[in-house]
Enzyme design. Sequence first.
Site, PDB file in Angstrom:
ATOM      1  N   HIS A 144       0.799  -1.229   0.093  1.00  0.00           N
ATOM      2  CA  HIS A 144      -0.164   0.072   0.007  1.00  0.00           C
ATOM      3  C   HIS A 144       0.961   1.287   0.096  1.00  0.00           C
ATOM      4  CE1 HIS A 144      -2.523   3.048   1.287  1.00  0.00           C
ATOM      5  NE2 HIS A 144      -3.735   2.273   0.976  1.00  0.00           N
ATOM      6  N   ASP A 145       0.658   2.137  -0.792  1.00  0.00           N
ATOM      7  CA  ASP A 145       1.564   3.131  -1.068  1.00  0.00           C
ATOM      8  C   ASP A 145       1.747   3.998   0.280  1.00  0.00           C
ATOM      9  OD1 ASP A 145      -1.060   4.009  -1.378  1.00  0.00           O
ATOM     10  OD2 ASP A 145      -0.736   5.759  -2.868  1.00  0.00           O
ATOM     11  N   THR A 166      -2.815  12.378  -1.881  1.00  0.00           N
ATOM     12  CA  THR A 166      -4.208  12.293  -2.254  1.00  0.00           C
ATOM     13  C   THR A 166      -4.878  12.304  -0.882  1.00  0.00           C
ATOM     14  OG1 THR A 166      -3.781  11.098  -3.961  1.00  0.00           O
ATOM     15  CG2 THR A 166      -5.915  10.715  -3.173  1.00  0.00           C
TER      16      THR A 166
END
Length: 175
Positions: A144-145, A166
């Site tokens: 997961h980034d 984001t």
Amino acid sequence: TGPVRTYRHPRSQRGFDRCAARIGRIVAIAGAQALPINTIFQLADQAATEPETLAAAASVLMIAPLVSHHLSGVAANETTLARTSGLHDLAVGDWSAALARDIGVEPALLAPLVAAGTILGPLRPELAAASGLGPVPVVAVASHDSASAALALAPGPDEAFLSAGTWNILGYVTE
């Protein structure tokens, strides 16, 4: 068996709409925000519209674990990404068989979970030979980034971090 699709594919919204009555249950078990981009909704749509694809599958892998599988031959999903899928049971720390069944997916299709940093095995022999790298280890990354960003910061025990992109994520390491 089947094409790789982005999480922004229209099936995500279709699956979300299919599961509208179950959103509260999904959030209660998974502990993750319910968004159309969650894997559970993609699989809900696939189970409803392409059951033959799931029936023919050996396992369900997300993108980074799929790359690791191509490199090592080991089918395993990494925990940081699984936690955002909508299929992870936060209380148990593993896949939720109940949620998988709710959307029409056989729980055994969800490849086992491994922690980031787990050595999956050596590079496949044919890749090792073709690349000249030899049998280098293939390691499960924090796929997961946001988890990767947080781990790259390597905060100390008395430090917190803020990852802004984001999403804005404020946190600290507990382990």
